[in-house]
Design a protein around this motif. Structure first.
Motif, PDB file in Angstrom:
ATOM      1  N   UNK A  10     -11.247  11.942 -12.429  1.00 27.48           N
ATOM      2  CA  UNK A  10     -12.341  12.798 -11.672  1.00 27.48           C
ATOM      3  C   UNK A  10     -12.912  11.862 -10.715  1.00 27.48           C
ATOM      4  N   UNK A  11     -13.531  10.756 -11.181  1.00 30.21           N
ATOM      5  CA  UNK A  11     -14.493  10.105 -10.278  1.00 30.21           C
ATOM      6  C   UNK A  11     -13.586   9.530  -9.039  1.00 30.21           C
ATOM      7  N   UNK A  12     -12.577   8.850  -9.484  1.00 36.30           N
ATOM      8  CA  UNK A  12     -11.652   8.038  -8.391  1.00 36.30           C
ATOM      9  C   UNK A  12     -11.025   8.982  -7.245  1.00 36.30           C
ATOM     10  N   UNK A  13     -10.487  10.325  -7.883  1.00 35.11           N
ATOM     11  CA  UNK A  13     -10.105  11.091  -7.053  1.00 35.11           C
ATOM     12  C   UNK A  13     -10.934  11.670  -6.134  1.00 35.11           C
ATOM     13  N   UNK A  14     -12.275  12.235  -6.572  1.00 40.03           N
ATOM     14  CA  UNK A  14     -12.989  13.110  -5.445  1.00 40.03           C
ATOM     15  C   UNK A  14     -14.030  12.071  -4.857  1.00 40.03           C
ATOM     16  N   UNK A  15     -14.185  10.910  -5.522  1.00 40.00           N
ATOM     17  CA  UNK A  15     -15.030   9.764  -4.603  1.00 40.00           C
ATOM     18  C   UNK A  15     -14.153   9.259  -3.444  1.00 40.00           C
ATOM     19  N   UNK A  16     -12.831   9.116  -3.759  1.00 41.70           N
ATOM     20  CA  UNK A  16     -11.762   8.700  -2.675  1.00 41.70           C
ATOM     21  C   UNK A  16     -11.771   9.865  -1.613  1.00 41.70           C
ATOM     22  N   UNK A  17     -11.867  11.125  -2.192  1.00 39.57           N
ATOM     23  CA  UNK A  17     -11.817  12.151  -1.302  1.00 39.57           C
ATOM     24  C   UNK A  17     -13.225  12.224  -0.426  1.00 39.57           C
ATOM     25  N   UNK A  18     -13.868  12.211  -0.915  1.00 39.48           N
ATOM     26  CA  UNK A  18     -15.328  12.169  -0.244  1.00 39.48           C
ATOM     27  C   UNK A  18     -15.238  11.078   0.976  1.00 39.48           C
ATOM     28  N   UNK A  19     -14.946   9.857   0.444  1.00 43.52           N
ATOM     29  CA  UNK A  19     -14.851   8.727   1.648  1.00 43.52           C
ATOM     30  C   UNK A  19     -13.939   9.159   2.607  1.00 43.52           C
ATOM     31  N   UNK A  20     -12.771   9.929   2.405  1.00 41.52           N
ATOM     32  CA  UNK A  20     -11.617  10.203   3.414  1.00 41.52           C
ATOM     33  C   UNK A  20     -12.340  11.404   4.238  1.00 41.52           C
ATOM     34  N   UNK A  21     -13.048  12.348   3.648  1.00 39.87           N
ATOM     35  CA  UNK A  21     -13.791  13.530   4.361  1.00 39.87           C
ATOM     36  C   UNK A  21     -14.801  13.016   5.227  1.00 39.87           C
ATOM     37  N   UNK A  22     -15.541  12.154   4.800  1.00 43.94           N
ATOM     38  CA  UNK A  22     -16.504  11.455   5.829  1.00 43.94           C
ATOM     39  C   UNK A  22     -16.057  10.687   7.019  1.00 43.94           C
ATOM     40  N   UNK A  23     -14.630   9.982   6.680  1.00 43.90           N
ATOM     41  CA  UNK A  23     -14.167   9.283   7.647  1.00 43.90           C
ATOM     42  C   UNK A  23     -13.512  10.177   8.569  1.00 43.90           C
ATOM     43  N   UNK A  24     -12.927  11.347   8.178  1.00 48.48           N
ATOM     44  CA  UNK A  24     -12.196  12.152   9.280  1.00 48.48           C
ATOM     45  C   UNK A  24     -13.383  13.233  10.167  1.00 48.48           C
ATOM     46  N   UNK A  25     -14.590  13.109   9.503  1.00 46.50           N
ATOM     47  CA  UNK A  25     -15.577  13.991  10.090  1.00 46.50           C
ATOM     48  C   UNK A  25     -16.426  13.021  11.230  1.00 46.50           C
ATOM     49  N   UNK A  26     -16.311  11.599  11.024  1.00 46.45           N
ATOM     50  CA  UNK A  26     -17.084  10.729  11.814  1.00 46.45           C
ATOM     51  C   UNK A  26     -16.313   9.747  12.599  1.00 46.45           C
ATOM     52  N   UNK A  27     -15.070   9.323  12.067  1.00 52.79           N
ATOM     53  CA  UNK A  27     -14.463   8.124  12.859  1.00 52.79           C
ATOM     54  C   UNK A  27     -14.028   8.627  14.251  1.00 52.79           C
ATOM     55  N   UNK A  58     -10.770   7.900  16.234  1.00 54.17           N
ATOM     56  CA  UNK A  58      -9.477   7.595  16.162  1.00 54.17           C
ATOM     57  C   UNK A  58      -8.936   6.907  17.720  1.00 54.17           C
ATOM     58  N   UNK A  59      -8.110   5.906  17.527  1.00 52.21           N
ATOM     59  CA  UNK A  59      -7.263   5.600  18.548  1.00 52.21           C
ATOM     60  C   UNK A  59      -7.980   4.602  19.914  1.00 52.21           C
ATOM     61  N   UNK A  60      -7.271   4.303  20.564  1.00 57.90           N
ATOM     62  CA  UNK A  60      -7.959   3.639  21.797  1.00 57.90           C
ATOM     63  C   UNK A  60      -8.952   4.533  22.597  1.00 57.90           C
ATOM     64  N   UNK A  61      -8.269   5.778  22.826  1.00 61.28           N
ATOM     65  CA  UNK A  61      -9.121   6.770  23.513  1.00 61.28           C
ATOM     66  C   UNK A  61     -10.726   7.095  22.598  1.00 61.28           C
TER      67      UNK A  61
END
Length: 334
Positions: A23-40, A42-45
């Motif tokens: 549970x910890x590894x799945x949802x902590x990783x998912x949280x990191x990915x969710x935050x990445x997708x909302x703030x990062x 992407x690409x040179x543009x």
């Protein structure tokens, strides 16, 4: 006999540790990915992935496929379980609620979103008191007060400029408002699911996962490729232009599917109280990980607010455990 019992006890401890790790590894990783997708960017543009609601559609498709696969592998047909069409109403709120929770990440930080979504007991107790006239104990009110105070204090404290600069459209009132609506819709979803399982006692966790994600896929396809005026097409186009984002979305969905499996396993072997304890501590760790890895620095006062919220949640878990112990003693006595 004693040796066998000791082995069985050790086996349960190992299994519980396996569930916690899963549970910890799945949802902590998912949280990191969710935050990445909302703030990062992407690409040179330097483009952002704006259509965060697309994550729910992708999650529905992956979880539907996963549950269908598990039912086929383990031969768990829906014989006596709830029919697939019975999930249509619960899936409406289960589609809208999480979409609002994810959209909130455009306006508030990930730690703020996690805290806000951890305060589910507040609307539950308010509805119970005002609508149904339920009387709660003083310790239960103390739990709610701690959580409400912690979330309120965190919301009122100034967020660091570094964290704000990562947000797509900083707007704290809108972000917290979306989280509150998310909780309200979750309450209806849970109540409807409970009524379905009460009517159809033979319904398995896989049946629920299958039915909810089937309707979720239908609703999200209609929204993303119809109502949102091409949002789905834009999201797909973005993923084709930025494979890194597509990979993050796939990993996000797989983490969700794996996490659900571990939650089902935990509830079936150790009960819902153990699952609540594991998921609550996971949320706290997610905030710590976000602060350390994603560069979301929290002030001392914000950490105090976080500790206040999780003290209230921990106290609530303790009260439930004590209630369960008393019930088990009464059952043994009779």
């Amino acid at each position: 006999m004693e040796g066998h019992g000791g082995g069985a006890g050790l086996g349960r401890v190992v299994l519980l540790g396996f569930c916690v790790a899963g549970i910890w590894s799945a949802y902590i990783t998912q949280g990191v990915l969710q935050e990445t997708l909302s703030t990062k960017q992407f690409g040179p543009d330097g483009k952002r992935f704006e259509h965060l609601a697309f994550l729910n559609l992708a999650q529905n498709v992956v979880c539907f496929t996963w549950s269908l696969l598990m039912i086929k592998i383990w031969s768990r047909g829906s014989n006596g379980g709830a029919p697939w069409w019975s999930y249509w109403s619960a899936s409406i709120t289960n589609t809208i609620g999480p979409a609002m929770g994810i959209e909130a990440l455009k306006y508030i930080s990930y730690p703020a979103q996690v805290l806000a979504k951890s305060s589910k007991m507040i609307p539950v107790m308010l509805m119970g008191t005002l609508v149904y006239g339920i009387k709660y104990t003083i310790p239960e009110y103390i739990c709610t007060l701690l959580v409400a105070s912690g979330v309120s204090a965190f919301a009122l404290l100034k967020t660091s400029s570094k964290t704000i600069s990562k947000l797509a459209h900083p707007n704290a009132p809108l972000g917290y408002g979306l989280c509150c609506l998310n909780l309200a819709f979750d309450g209806f979803t849970n109540a409807t699911q409970d009524s379905i399982t009460a009517r159809y006692p033979k319904t398995s966790a896989w049946d629920i996962m299958l039915g909810m994600n089937l309707w979720g896929t239908i609703y999200n396809v209609a929204f993303m490729f119809g109502w949102s005026r091409g949002g789905g097409y834009e999201a797909v186009s973005f993923c084709l232009d930025h494979p890194e984002a597509a990979w993050d979305i796939l990993m996000y969905c797989l983490c969700g599917a794996v996490g659900q499996n571990f939650i089902f396993l935990t509830i079936s072997r150790f009960g819902s109280l153990a699952n609540t304890t594991i998921t609550t501590t996971r949320k706290f760790v997610s905030i710590v990980v976000s602060s350390l890895l994603s560069g979301n620095p929290l002030s001392a006062k914000q950490w105090a607010s976080v500790l206040m919220v999780f003290s209230g949640l921990s106290y609530q878990i303790y009260l439930k455990w004590r209630k369960l112990q008393r019930f088990q003693k009464k059952t043994k006595a009779t």
